[in-house]
Scaffold this active site. Structure first.
Site, PDB file in Angstrom:
ATOM      1  N   SER A 226       0.835  -1.203   0.000  1.00 31.89           N
ATOM      2  CA  SER A 226       0.000   0.000   0.000  1.00 31.89           C
ATOM      3  C   SER A 226       0.869   1.252   0.000  1.00 31.89           C
ATOM      4  CB  SER A 226      -0.926   0.005   1.213  1.00 31.89           C
ATOM      5  OG  SER A 226      -0.175   0.104   2.395  1.00 31.89           O
ATOM      6  N   ARG A 230       0.315   3.522  -3.199  1.00 31.57           N
ATOM      7  CA  ARG A 230      -0.363   4.789  -2.946  1.00 31.57           C
ATOM      8  C   ARG A 230       0.405   5.931  -3.593  1.00 31.57           C
ATOM      9  NH1 ARG A 230       0.044   4.796   2.017  1.00 31.57           N
ATOM     10  NH2 ARG A 230      -1.917   3.776   2.500  1.00 31.57           N
ATOM     11  N   ASN A 234      -0.906   7.848  -7.036  1.00 27.91           N
ATOM     12  CA  ASN A 234      -1.209   9.281  -7.004  1.00 27.91           C
ATOM     13  C   ASN A 234      -0.378  10.052  -8.012  1.00 27.91           C
ATOM     14  OD1 ASN A 234      -3.125  10.425  -4.817  1.00 27.91           O
ATOM     15  ND2 ASN A 234      -2.155   8.648  -3.882  1.00 27.91           N
TER      16      ASN A 234
END
Lengths: 296, 156
Positions: A226, A230, A234
């Site tokens: 994660s 992440r 993004n």
């Protein structure tokens, strides 16, 4: 600013391809990939030169300014850059003191590196999308005689999953290392197998072990994944929007002007994202290491 | 989007940056910040102490001033008392002296007057006698006139 000769799809694809140096599977020779397909065919035995280059450049910018500040550091009145850098240090120090309860001299410098380096890598996103690839194309064409459409330059290292996964796994390794060092192999194993389901009955507890292990192992593995995805997601999405807006530049004056306004708007909004992502990565790093240091 | 050797390259780079930061950047900066924090705290404490000392000194000055005022008042009172004493004393002395002088002058005056009176009395007697003898040339009966003369002298 895609030229008339290439389509929007080609333009996007060109922007999303890394400058790759690797081993050609057919010949077994090492060299630069000329197309995205070639780069893909190299598999694991390849390196993204642009990712490495820009991450090193941003990293050395970080080291240069901070090392200079560290050299000039004194208890006197700080000025200019010194002041700014001490402000960042203070900020990191406060974050680490707030979230990290054990004593480890490595965590704060790690958090500082993570925050500033990721911020600088993300900040490469704010350079207009075509500037550096165009310059690279011109250099490739004039100096090396290459086809500019085959010169790939992806300037934001954090949009390369290799960079984010590399960092996340380094941190994951540290988490494992400190978990075992602090709690011992037994303690760490117990943490993975004896929770969250517990029972006084030994037989029931034994039955719970695989269930617990499944749950805890997934949550353990989820940490680095994660963390990496992440940041990658993004930044990749942000860059993609810059690229999509940039396509508008080739569709006439009115759309181009609108595109300029949109680029500016997205860039201003993106300042928030790049800072936030760097901060989240840093905070989670501290929190994961704190969890590794503490017995439940 | 290919996973490849870049992963390892990035890991090595990351570790290098972290180690560099740990060795050369973080310790001196944090040491400087801590030192500055201490300096500022010391400075603030010193300022607080200075302020306190200043207040004490001010209080002391006020006390000293008050004492001085009281002392000065005492001295003035004493001086005034002494001055009035001296004035009274000199007044007394002057009065006594004046009285003495007056008494002396009076005595002298009386003496003079008495002397002058005696003189005058003698002269008047002799004058009266000579006048009377001239008037009464022919016959002088001292015996007859003795009572008259005595009366005359007594009247003077």
């Amino acid at each position: 600013m895609s030229s008339e000769a290439i389509s929007s799809a080609d333009y996007i694809k060109h922007h999303l391809t890394n400058w790759t140096y690797g081993k050609f599977p057919e010949t077994g020779e090492w060299g630069f990939a000329h197309t995205a397909a070639e780069a893909k065919s190299m598999g694991f035995m390849a390196i993204h030169v642009d990712t490495m280059m820009w991450s090193l450049i941003t990293g050395f910018i970080f080291l240069y300014f901070f090392a200079r500040a560290a050299k000039a550091a004194s208890a006197g009145v700080p000025t200019g850059v010194q002041n700014f850098i001490e402000m960042i240090i203070e900020f990191i120090d406060t974050s680490v003191r707030g979230s990290f309860t054990s004593k480890n001299d490595m965590v704060a410098p790690l958090a500082l590196t993570v925050f500033v380096w990721i911020f600088l890598m993300n900040a490469m996103d704010l350079v207009p999308v075509d500037w550096i690839p165009s310059i690279a194309g011109i250099i490739g064409e004039t100096v090396f005689g290459m086809d500019p459409h085959h010169v790939y330059m992806k300037v934001v290292p954090s949009t390369d999953p290799n960079a984010t996964i590399g960092m996340a796994f380094s941190i994951f390794f540290l988490v494992l290392f400190y978990s075992i060092k602090i709690k011992g192999i037994g303690g760490f194993t117990a943490e993975l197998t004896m929770m969250p389901f517990q029972s006084k009955n030994k037989v029931v507890q034994a039955l719970f072990i695989p269930v617990n292990f499944l749950l805890e192992f997934v949550s353990l593995i989820a940490k680095p994944i994660s963390l990496a995805l992440r940041l990658f997601g993004n930044m990749y999405a942000g860059e993609m929007i810059f690229i999509l807006i940039a396509i508008m530049f080739s569709t006439g004056w009115v759309m181009g002007a609108l595109g300029g306004v949109l680029q500016l708007g997205w860039a201003i909004f993106h300042i928030l994202i790049i800072t936030l992502q760097a901060f989240i990565f840093m905070t989670l790093t501290i929190v994961y290491l704190d969890m590794a240091h503490n017995d439940h | 989007m290919n996973i490849n050797l870049t992963l390892i390259g990035q890991t090595i780079t990351f570790i290098f940056f972290v180690l560099f930061c740990m060795k050369f950047i973080w310790p001196p900066l944090v040491a400087a910040l801590d030192e500055r924090k201490k300096t500022i705290a010391d400075g603030l404490a010193a300022a607080e102490k200075g302020k306190h000392d200043g207040e004490l000194a001010k209080q002391r000055v006020l006390d000293t001033l008050k004492d001085a005022k009281v002392q000065a008042q005492d001295i003035i009172n004493l001086a005034e008392k002494r001055a009035s004493e001296i004035v009274e004393e000199s007044k007394d002395t002057a009065r006594v002296e004046g009285e003495r002088i007056i008494t002396a002058a009076n005595a002298e005056l009386e003496q003079e007057v008495n002397r002058a009176r005696e003189q005058l009395r003698g002269q008047v007697v002799s004058l009266a006698v000579s006048g009377a003898s001239k008037v009464l040339k022919r016959e002088i009966d001292e015996k007859a006139n003795e009572d008259l003369l005595k009366d005359l002298v007594a009247q003077l």
